[in-house]
Design a protein around this motif. Structure first.
Motif, PDB file in Angstrom:
ATOM      1  N   SER A 271      40.055  38.650  40.920  1.00 12.61           N
ATOM      2  CA  SER A 271      40.744  37.662  41.751  1.00 12.61           C
ATOM      3  C   SER A 271      41.380  36.583  40.880  1.00 12.61           C
ATOM      4  CB  SER A 271      39.753  37.017  42.711  1.00 12.61           C
ATOM      5  OG  SER A 271      38.819  36.264  41.975  1.00 12.61           O
ATOM      6  N   SER A 272      42.345  35.854  41.450  1.00 18.68           N
ATOM      7  CA  SER A 272      43.021  34.808  40.682  1.00 18.68           C
ATOM      8  C   SER A 272      42.037  33.739  40.237  1.00 18.68           C
ATOM      9  CB  SER A 272      44.119  34.133  41.509  1.00 18.68           C
ATOM     10  OG  SER A 272      44.658  35.013  42.425  1.00 18.68           O
ATOM     11  N   LEU A 273      41.067  33.408  41.105  1.00 20.00           N
ATOM     12  CA  LEU A 273      40.093  32.367  40.765  1.00 20.00           C
ATOM     13  C   LEU A 273      39.307  32.748  39.511  1.00 20.00           C
ATOM     14  CD1 LEU A 273      38.611  29.737  41.530  1.00 20.00           C
ATOM     15  CD2 LEU A 273      36.989  31.158  42.797  1.00 20.00           C
ATOM     16  N   TYR A 274      38.779  33.977  39.485  1.00 25.16           N
ATOM     17  CA  TYR A 274      37.997  34.406  38.323  1.00 25.16           C
ATOM     18  C   TYR A 274      38.889  34.568  37.103  1.00 25.16           C
ATOM     19  CZ  TYR A 274      34.038  35.340  41.419  1.00 25.16           C
ATOM     20  OH  TYR A 274      33.011  35.218  42.312  1.00 25.16           O
TER      21      TYR A 274
ATOM     22  N   MET B  83      47.056  39.148  50.063  1.00 26.41           N
ATOM     23  CA  MET B  83      46.451  39.123  48.728  1.00 26.41           C
ATOM     24  C   MET B  83      45.168  39.933  48.652  1.00 26.41           C
ATOM     25  SD  MET B  83      47.657  38.193  46.066  1.00 26.41           S
ATOM     26  CE  MET B  83      46.881  38.385  44.479  1.00 26.41           C
ATOM     27  N   LYS B  84      44.402  39.926  49.740  1.00 24.78           N
ATOM     28  CA  LYS B  84      43.100  40.571  49.685  1.00 24.78           C
ATOM     29  C   LYS B  84      43.277  42.079  49.475  1.00 24.78           C
ATOM     30  CE  LYS B  84      38.600  40.045  51.639  1.00 24.78           C
ATOM     31  NZ  LYS B  84      37.889  39.147  50.802  1.00 24.78           N
ATOM     32  N   ASN B  85      44.216  42.653  50.232  1.00 30.85           N
ATOM     33  CA  ASN B  85      44.354  44.102  50.066  1.00 30.85           C
ATOM     34  C   ASN B  85      45.020  44.443  48.732  1.00 30.85           C
ATOM     35  OD1 ASN B  85      46.986  45.341  50.208  1.00 30.85           O
ATOM     36  ND2 ASN B  85      47.155  44.763  52.356  1.00 30.85           N
ATOM     37  N   ILE B  86      45.771  43.475  48.157  1.00 29.95           N
ATOM     38  CA  ILE B  86      46.363  43.738  46.841  1.00 29.95           C
ATOM     39  C   ILE B  86      45.272  43.821  45.765  1.00 29.95           C
ATOM     40  CG2 ILE B  86      47.717  42.618  45.023  1.00 29.95           C
ATOM     41  CD1 ILE B  86      49.480  41.762  47.605  1.00 29.95           C
ATOM     42  N   THR B  87      44.291  42.908  45.839  1.00 28.03           N
ATOM     43  CA  THR B  87      43.191  42.970  44.878  1.00 28.03           C
ATOM     44  C   THR B  87      42.459  44.302  44.980  1.00 28.03           C
ATOM     45  OG1 THR B  87      42.951  40.634  45.333  1.00 28.03           O
ATOM     46  CG2 THR B  87      41.272  41.622  43.972  1.00 28.03           C
ATOM     47  N   SER B  88      42.255  44.774  46.207  1.00 24.57           N
ATOM     48  CA  SER B  88      41.513  46.034  46.324  1.00 24.57           C
ATOM     49  C   SER B  88      42.363  47.213  45.854  1.00 24.57           C
ATOM     50  CB  SER B  88      41.015  46.228  47.761  1.00 24.57           C
ATOM     51  OG  SER B  88      42.111  46.428  48.611  1.00 24.57           O
ATOM     52  N   ILE B  89      43.681  47.138  46.019  1.00 28.81           N
ATOM     53  CA  ILE B  89      44.535  48.207  45.479  1.00 28.81           C
ATOM     54  C   ILE B  89      44.507  48.179  43.954  1.00 28.81           C
ATOM     55  CG2 ILE B  89      46.941  48.928  45.189  1.00 28.81           C
ATOM     56  CD1 ILE B  89      47.351  48.152  48.119  1.00 28.81           C
ATOM     57  N   ARG B  90      44.563  46.959  43.397  1.00 27.23           N
ATOM     58  CA  ARG B  90      44.591  46.861  41.941  1.00 27.23           C
ATOM     59  C   ARG B  90      43.327  47.429  41.304  1.00 27.23           C
ATOM     60  NH1 ARG B  90      47.078  40.818  41.644  1.00 27.23           N
ATOM     61  NH2 ARG B  90      49.268  41.394  41.638  1.00 27.23           N
ATOM     62  N   ARG B  91      42.192  47.338  42.023  1.00 24.56           N
ATOM     63  CA  ARG B  91      40.971  47.920  41.472  1.00 24.56           C
ATOM     64  C   ARG B  91      41.095  49.434  41.332  1.00 24.56           C
ATOM     65  NH1 ARG B  91      37.586  45.294  45.733  1.00 24.56           N
ATOM     66  NH2 ARG B  91      38.056  43.130  45.286  1.00 24.56           N
ATOM     67  N   GLU B  92      41.954  50.029  42.143  1.00 24.65           N
ATOM     68  CA  GLU B  92      42.118  51.482  42.130  1.00 24.65           C
ATOM     69  C   GLU B  92      43.213  51.917  41.165  1.00 24.65           C
ATOM     70  OE1 GLU B  92      40.385  53.770  44.055  1.00 24.65           O
ATOM     71  OE2 GLU B  92      39.099  52.032  44.377  1.00 24.65           O
ATOM     72  N   VAL B  93      43.999  50.962  40.669  1.00 21.27           N
ATOM     73  CA  VAL B  93      45.146  51.297  39.843  1.00 21.27           C
ATOM     74  C   VAL B  93      44.974  50.627  38.478  1.00 21.27           C
ATOM     75  CG1 VAL B  93      47.645  51.208  39.663  1.00 21.27           C
ATOM     76  CG2 VAL B  93      46.584  51.360  41.904  1.00 21.27           C
ATOM     77  N   GLY B  94      44.685  51.430  37.465  1.00 23.75           N
ATOM     78  CA  GLY B  94      44.540  50.858  36.131  1.00 23.75           C
ATOM     79  C   GLY B  94      45.899  50.682  35.489  1.00 23.75           C
ATOM     80  N   MET B  95      46.006  49.720  34.569  1.00 25.44           N
ATOM     81  CA  MET B  95      47.282  49.560  33.884  1.00 25.44           C
ATOM     82  C   MET B  95      47.056  49.283  32.403  1.00 25.44           C
ATOM     83  SD  MET B  95      50.506  47.222  34.863  1.00 25.44           S
ATOM     84  CE  MET B  95      52.108  47.949  34.639  1.00 25.44           C
TER      85      MET B  95
END
Lengths: 365, 256
Positions: A271-274, B83-95
């Protein structure tokens, strides 16, 4: 490794050139390199010779180490018994003598924690927590809590007060400064405007003005039920003043962090905060360690301004001691001692800063 | 937080879908009507001249760049400003980035444990175990207590790959992973990528390593001026490019 028929044999490295510096050649190259250097060297030597022997004579050789003011006047040199006699007043002001063990204990806690920090025995969360708890402990010891006799803030003074103002000032203004810097750097336009206004307003005003405002004007505007004591108002004034400067120092660090750092963290789903807390801020603080320590030193020295609004800090007590009729004429000793104490504390701070810079990842690369 | 749902998308089904995606930087039209469908397990290489929008394209997939028009669906979730669903998508997509972007103030081990601990609430011990496993896989477990600045570029990039893998992603994006490396280090990174491809990971690589494209990719996409100009299987793409622009590009980058 397997054998090969021909192998490359590098010739042995030449030894590094050694610097053989004899005293004479060092003098010649550093002090008498040219006719201009020679003139400067001679001039400075003459200058030093003109007062250093006298200074040493006054400070140590003809100084009085025991006795009373009569002995001092006869000897003519510095009068150290004066400092010994006034020591307690200089340290804790007019704080009740029978309770002096309480600030003593707080001071001891400060020394122990400083020692542990300097020797790198505690780090991370423990370190931050310990420094956050220390001022609370000190306030409780000095002010009285848990049924201990209460001591009104009007009798707090001396070096104790200077250190308290600086310590609380630094510990509160650094996090506040970080928040302001983050607000200015990353915030939405509204937050940005708020932070910039606050920072520029406080930086544009001398500290003395802020102290006067806190001490004299604030009580006029605040509703009577919101009256807070003078010391706290001045402390808040110092914190706000200091946090504006801290914010600008930290912002410099934030600008030095490449965008890739936050992108890497965000792309991992953090998250942005962390991301800000664990990736951006620690790196930014490391970049600005030297100016940050500089601000802490400046804040400690700035506490001597509170004398103007009627608080008797270390310098205030020095001034008071110099006016004692029993010891008239020894104010030079008092100010020499004050300079020495300020220097000792500030120099320890910069030593710690230097040591911090040598630690951590930068030291290995 | 619960451990991630093992992606419900089966091998061969669509995992990324881009429909009419458009993006502008100010007046500059950087992505033009991009349509792209990626199946799970597919390995795609994207190439093209600099400034053609390759990086922007893959950065839209984990929303490091925002697209202004069109639809992007990743792992069954539509990307929007939530934003919340973007964070969860990013966890599934490595870069993996061209500049590695390791965290210089953390040791290698801390770099790898950071996201699992703070984004997946994984216990530290478990995160370390995972980290060591991936470090061993990329061949640098013995460097775990060093700082990134003490490693070579190739080692840093392998750490960066391991760091992404620690989140157990279902898609890996590579943004010119070998472009910042000294020539002798390119192979060690490509080897790790080839090994990863063999495990069946869905991969999108922006790269000019044509040997890698030839041996690993299922499809090669050529982009120019924000458009997908040509896409084809690697053999056909390299041997029989249909479009002039592709031919010209290939003649410039392939050894004579």
């Amino acid at each position: 490794m397997k054998d090969t028929t021909t192998s490359f044999q590098p010739s042995p490295a030449r030894p590094a050139p050694t610097r053989q510096v004899a005293a004479i050649s060092w003098l010649r190259s550093n002090l008498f390199g040219s006719w201009f250097d020679t003139i400067v060297t001679l001039f400075i030597t003459a200058l030093l010779l003109s007062f250093v022997p006298n200074l040493i004579q006054w400070l140590f050789l003809s100084a009085t180490y025991a006795g009373d003011d009569e002995v001092c006047r006869q000897n003519g040199g510095a009068c150290w018994p004066f400092i010994v006699e006034k020591f307690q007043v200089l340290m804790i002001g007019v704080y009740p003598q029978d309770l002096s063990w309480r600030p003593g204990l707080a001071g001891l806690a400060l020394l122990v924690l400083a020692g542990l920090t300097y020797t790198d025995r505690i780090r991370g969360v423990t370190l931050i927590a310990a420094w956050a708890i220390l001022p609370i402990f000190a306030l409780m010891m000095i002010g009285g809590a848990f049924g201990m006799q209460e001591v009104d803030q009007s009798v707090w003074g001396g070096l104790m007060l200077s250190i308290m103002l600086a310590l609380v000032g630094v510990i509160v203004s650094i996090p506040l400064g970080i928040l302001l810097a983050l607000g200015r750097h990353y915030g939405s336009p509204a937050i940005k405007v708020l932070c910039v206004t606050f920072i520029e307003l406080l930086r544009g005003v001398p500290l003395i003005t802020i102290l006067f405002m806190a001490s004299v004007m604030m009580p006029l505007f605040l509703p009577p039920e919101l009256v807070i004591n003078n010391l706290l108002r001045i402390q808040i004034g110092m914190i706000l003043f200091s946090s504006a400067y801290m914010a600008e120092v930290v912002r410099g660090g934030l600008q030095a962090i490449p965008k890739g750092q936050s992108e890497a963290s965000l792309s991992l789903g953090v998250s942005s905060l962390y991301t800000v807390t664990f990736v951006i801020v620690p790196q930014a603080l490391r970049h600005v360690l030297p100016p940050l320590i500089g601000r802490c030193i400046a804040l400690f020295k700035d506490t001597s301004l509170v004398i103007i609004v009627g608080l008797l800090d270390f310098l205030g007590m020095i001034k008071g001691a110099a006016l004692d009729t029993d010891w008239l004429g020894f104010q030079a000793e008092a100010y020499v001692f004050a300079a020495f104490v300020y220097w000792l504390i500030c120099y320890s701070l910069s030593l710690y800063g230097r040591q911090l810079e040598q630690r951590g990842p930068n030291a290995h690369t | 937080m619960t451990p991630k749902l093992e992606s419900s998308i089966a091998e061969g089904e669509t995992i990324i879908e881009m429909q009419d995606v458009n993006k502008w930087y100010g007046d500059f039209h950087v992505l033009k009507d991009i349509d792209l469908t990626v199946a799970k397990g597919e390995r795609i290489v994207i190439c093209g001249p600099s400034g053609s929008g390759k990086s922007t394209l893959i950065r839209c997939i984990n929303h490091l760049e925002e697209h202004q028009d069109g639809k992007i669906t990743v792992n069954g979730t539509l990307l929007d400003k939530n934003m919340k669903n973007i964070t969860s998508i990013r966890r599934e997509v490595g870069m993996v980035f061209q500049q590695f972007n390791l965290f210089p103030h953390m040791t290698i081990l801390d770099n790898l444990c950071f996201a699992p601990v703070w984004a997946r609430n994984m216990p530290r011990a478990e995160a370390e175990e995972t980290a060591i496993r991936y470090l061993t896989r990329v061949g640098i477990a013995e460097q775990k207590d060093k700082y990134p600045g003490q490693l070579s570029g190739g080692q840093q990039q392998r750490v960066a790959i391991a760091r992404s893998l620690c989140m157990n992603p279902s898609i890996m994006l590579f943004d010119e992973p070998t472009s910042a490396l000294d020539p002798e280090m390119i192979k060690e990174v490509l080897d790790v990528m080839i090994e990863l491809a063999e495990t069946g990971m869905t991969m999108l690589c922006v790269t000019h390593e044509m040997s890698f494209a030839r041996s690993v990719a299922d499809r090669v996409i050529f982009m120019d001026e924000g458009e997908i100009v040509e896409e084809n299987a690697p053999a056909a793409f390299f041997d029989n490019p249909k479009v002039d622009r592709t031919q010209k590009f290939l003649s410039q980058i392939l050894p004579h």
